[in-house]
Design a protein around this motif. Structure first.
Motif, short mmCIF file in Angstrom:
data_model
loop_
_atom_site.label_atom_id
_atom_site.label_comp_id
_atom_site.label_asym_id
_atom_site.label_seq_id
_atom_site.Cartn_x
_atom_site.Cartn_y
_atom_site.Cartn_z
N LEU A 36 -4.62 -3.30 0.06
CA LEU A 36 -5.03 -2.13 -0.41
C LEU A 36 -6.04 -1.43 0.93
N ALA A 91 -3.46 -0.05 3.25
CA ALA A 91 -2.97 1.36 2.75
C ALA A 91 -3.71 2.48 3.41
N LEU A 145 -3.35 4.09 -4.42
CA LEU A 145 -2.24 3.95 -3.46
C LEU A 145 -1.53 5.48 -3.33
N VAL A 198 0.96 5.74 -0.33
CA VAL A 198 1.75 4.48 -0.29
C VAL A 198 2.56 4.73 -1.94
N THR A 257 3.71 3.99 -5.51
CA THR A 257 2.93 3.45 -6.53
C THR A 257 3.89 1.98 -6.87
N SER A 291 2.35 -1.33 -6.68
CA SER A 291 1.42 -1.84 -7.81
C SER A 291 2.26 -2.60 -8.73
#
Length: 389
Positions: free
Chosen positions: A189, A192, A236, A241, A243, A246
């Motif tokens: 995270l 990102a 994200l 980034v 998704t 996730s």
């Protein structure tokens, strides 16, 4: 026969009469019998009214001052360097404290260089968040434009990773995961959020859990995971980034780890330029310099990547290579000379690390004791210096 009155009733009658007399006395003086005494509504003096509670002060405003609340690195260590080239110059001195004057001392040598690199090794926690916020605040004061987070972390607290990432996204960081380093779990995270990301080490993901889960059943755990998953997806998305990262995390048990391949890192938008930041920069440039300028600049960047950033190209040659490409794409531009791409690359890439006199004698010894050799695997990848932009 005279009836006997109850003593209890007599007392009630006397109390009622007394209360009535008190009320009449207050009314005669023009006072409200319900009004509280003056001492209950004043502070300090009879003329002073209560003051409203002060508004909450943001972390950003606090860091604009010189008194910073106590904070410490509780799960890792940090070193401060003013150099890109870590094989030759090492990772700098250990940052012993996160207070104001410790950051002043650690970062002052970086002012002239215009580069600060933070080598962080450890967990993602409150101390890490404070580190990134405070280094960025001091870099802004000292006008140090290039901020590099050189990270090696196996993960940590999800909530702190989101907090740190949002701060990083607003303060212009490049993020490196260099060879022999890792960025796993919550660290992804943080990765990102960088304006640019340069990855030579391993990036791994798994299911993210709340820091203090209270779940006692699968249904409760599912609700918790759904909530954190939505937070991560939103995060994200605003950082450019996919998704899908996730969703992929949700399929890997917390005790396991899925290492992302280089192709997956590119596909998901975790390696290279941050798409969201790139769009924001393009909008800013189009507003300032026009659409034609933006198109020519994009063509220049593609040519620069192909001709100046290839394997084996040295850092020092990049500004010269960029300058040679200018005329081909109509730069420097008369309407926006300060935004010409060659000027940007020259400003954001490091100057020569050693001049000719220093190269012959007195070359700096690296902190790890390894010889400072020619370009090779241990030299920071060329794309990492692009990431410093």
């Amino acid at each position: 026969m005279v009836p006997q009155r109850s003593p209890f009733l007599s007392r009630r009658l006397l109390a009622a009469a007394f209360a009535a007399l008190c009320a009449l006395a207050l009314a005669a003086c023009g006072r409200d019998p319900q009004a509280p005494p003056a001492a209950a509504v004043t502070l300090g003096s009879q003329n002073e009214m209560p003051k409203p509670a002060p508004a909450a002060v943001s972390e950003e405003d606090i860091l604009k001052g010189t008194y910073w609340p106590p904070a410490k690195l509780d799960g890792g260590s940090a070193r401060i360097s003013c150099e890109y080239d870590y094989p030759r110059f090492g990772d700098g001195d250990t940052l012993e404290s996160l207070d104001f004057f410790s950051l002043v001392d650690a970062m002052s040598p970086c002012q002239q260089r215009g580069v600060v690199r933070v080598r962080y090794q450890g967990k993602i926690g409150a101390g890490f968040t404070a580190l990134t916020q405070r280094v960025a605040a001091m870099a802004a004061r000292m006008e140090i434009p290039t901020r590099i987070l050189d990270i090696d972390s196996s993960g940590g607290h999800v909530e702190e990773a989101l907090r740190a990432g949002d701060s990083i996204a607003e303060s212009g960081w490049a993020i490196w995961v260099r060879e022999n380093s890792v960025c796993h779990s919550a660290c992804v995270l943080v990765l990102a959020a960088g304006d640019t990301r340069s990855i030579e080490g391993k990036v791994g993901i798994h299911r993210l859990m709340r820091d203090r889960s209270t779940a006692t059943s699968r249904a409760e755990l599912s609700r918790e995971l759904r909530a954190i998953n939505q937070q991560v997806r939103d995060y994200l998305e605003r950082n450019g980034v996919a998704t899908a990262v996730s969703d992929l995390m949700m399929t890997v048990a917390n005790r396991d780890l899925r290492i992302l391949t280089p192709d997956e890192l590119k596909q998901y938008g975790l390696d290279g330029t941050n798409a969201a930041q790139d769009d924001l920069d393009r909008i800013r440039l189009a507003r300032k310099c026009g659409d034609d300028f933006v198109r020519r600049r994009e063509s220049f960047r593609r040519a620069f990547d192909a001709q100046c950033m290839g394997t084996g190209k040295s850092f020092e040659s990049m500004p010269e290579c960029a300058e040679q490409l200018q005329a081909q794409f109509g730069f420097p531009d008369k309407t926006c000379p300060g935004e010409s791409p060659a000027d940007l690359y020259a400003r954001d890439l490091p100057p020569p690390l050693l001049d000719e006199a220093a190269a012959g004698e007195g070359a700096a010894e690296p902190a790890d004791g390894k010889p400072a050799g020619a370009a090779g695997k241990n030299e920071p990848p060329a794309k990492a210096d692009k990431a410093a932009k």
